[in-house]
Design a protein around this motif. Structure first.
Motif, PDB file in Angstrom:
ATOM      1  N   GLN A  11      28.239  51.034  31.166  1.00 23.30           N
ATOM      2  CA  GLN A  11      29.144  51.715  32.106  1.00 23.30           C
ATOM      3  C   GLN A  11      28.662  52.531  32.029  1.00 23.30           C
ATOM      4  OE1 GLN A  11      31.285  50.598  34.798  1.00 23.30           O
ATOM      5  NE2 GLN A  11      31.385  48.541  33.204  1.00 23.30           N
ATOM      6  N   TYR A  14      29.984  59.157  34.730  1.00 22.37           N
ATOM      7  CA  TYR A  14      30.387  59.963  35.407  1.00 22.37           C
ATOM      8  C   TYR A  14      30.210  60.526  36.836  1.00 22.37           C
ATOM      9  CZ  TYR A  14      35.231  57.906  34.229  1.00 22.37           C
ATOM     10  OH  TYR A  14      35.875  56.357  32.895  1.00 22.37           O
ATOM     11  N   GLU A  18      26.529  57.796  45.169  1.00 24.13           N
ATOM     12  CA  GLU A  18      26.561  56.649  45.931  1.00 24.13           C
ATOM     13  C   GLU A  18      25.751  57.439  47.035  1.00 24.13           C
ATOM     14  OE1 GLU A  18      29.696  53.511  48.314  1.00 24.13           O
ATOM     15  OE2 GLU A  18      30.199  55.213  47.306  1.00 24.13           O
ATOM     16  N   TRP A  48      22.941  53.216  44.570  1.00 25.29           N
ATOM     17  CA  TRP A  48      23.841  53.960  44.153  1.00 25.29           C
ATOM     18  C   TRP A  48      22.285  54.361  42.620  1.00 25.29           C
ATOM     19  CZ3 TRP A  48      28.698  55.179  42.354  1.00 25.29           C
ATOM     20  CH2 TRP A  48      29.776  54.604  43.483  1.00 25.29           C
ATOM     21  N   THR A  79      29.717  45.293  39.543  1.00 28.39           N
ATOM     22  CA  THR A  79      30.939  46.161  40.502  1.00 28.39           C
ATOM     23  C   THR A  79      30.511  47.652  40.642  1.00 28.39           C
ATOM     24  OG1 THR A  79      32.378  44.251  39.678  1.00 28.39           O
ATOM     25  CG2 THR A  79      33.556  46.153  40.048  1.00 28.39           C
ATOM     26  N   PRO A  81      31.862  51.667  40.542  1.00 29.31           N
ATOM     27  CA  PRO A  81      32.745  52.517  40.821  1.00 29.31           C
ATOM     28  C   PRO A  81      33.686  52.425  41.182  1.00 29.31           C
ATOM     29  CG  PRO A  81      30.747  53.604  39.836  1.00 29.31           C
ATOM     30  CD  PRO A  81      30.518  52.519  40.604  1.00 29.31           C
ATOM     31  N   TYR A  82      35.034  52.279  41.291  1.00 28.88           N
ATOM     32  CA  TYR A  82      36.739  52.334  42.120  1.00 28.88           C
ATOM     33  C   TYR A  82      35.980  50.925  43.131  1.00 28.88           C
ATOM     34  CZ  TYR A  82      36.713  56.822  40.342  1.00 28.88           C
ATOM     35  OH  TYR A  82      36.671  58.357  39.195  1.00 28.88           O
ATOM     36  N   ALA A  83      34.894  50.040  42.781  1.00 25.31           N
ATOM     37  CA  ALA A  83      34.915  48.831  44.219  1.00 25.31           C
ATOM     38  C   ALA A  83      36.160  47.503  43.414  1.00 25.31           C
ATOM     39  CB  ALA A  83      33.707  48.113  43.711  1.00 25.31           C
ATOM     40  N   ALA A  84      36.709  46.860  44.651  1.00 26.36           N
ATOM     41  CA  ALA A  84      37.628  46.186  43.568  1.00 26.36           C
ATOM     42  C   ALA A  84      36.741  45.155  42.773  1.00 26.36           C
ATOM     43  CB  ALA A  84      38.159  46.034  44.978  1.00 26.36           C
TER      44      ALA A  84
END
Length: 116
Positions: A11, A14, A18, A48, A79, A81-84
C-alpha cells in the motif's frame, strides 16, 4: 490481467495525491463570451502520485519487477485509496531511491485508463 492488489499488495503512503484534468473544449465568441463543453466519453480519468516509503530491498524489487513487466503499456488492476472497487491503471513513470542501507523509497504515477 495483472493485479497490483494480489501480485504486489504493497500500500502507498497516506500522502497520495489524486489529480484530475477533465477534457474540455472551449469556443470563444465575441464580447468575451466562452462556451465550454466536456469532450469525450472518458473525459475525467484520475492520475495518482504515489509514494511507498521504508520498503525493504525485496519489496522495492517486487514493485520494480511488476512495473517493468508491464512496460508502461499494459494496464493492471489497482484499488485506489477509499475506492470501493479496482480500476485499470498504467504506470509510465516511477523512481526508486535508496536513502539508507537495505531501505528504499519508490515514487510512481498511476494513470487511470479507459479499458473495458
Amino acid at each position: 490481467m495483472a493485479s497490483w492488489d494480489s501480485e504486489v499488495n504493497i500500500q502507498p503512503d497516506y500522502d497520495a495525491t489524486e489529480q484530475h484534468s477533465p477534457t474540455v473544449r472551449e469556443v470563444q465568441f465575441g464580447s468575451g463570451y466562452v462556451k465550454s463543453v466536456v469532450f469525450g466519453l472518458n473525459q475525467d480519468l484520475a492520475r495518482w502520485n504515489l509514494r511507498f516509503s521504508n520498503l525493504t530491498t525485496t519489496q522495492s524489487n517486487t514493485i520494480n519487477t511488476f512495473l517493468k513487466a508491464r512496460k508502461a503499456s499494459e494496464a493492471f488492476d489497482w484499488t485506489a485509496p477509499y475506492a470501493a472497487s479496482s480500476s485499470k491503471y498504467k504506470c509510465k513513470t516511477w523512481n526508486i531511491s535508496i536513502p539508507y542501507a537495505n531501505t528504499a523509497t519508490v515514487t510512481a504515477t498511476f494513470e487511470e485508463v479507459a479499458i473495458p
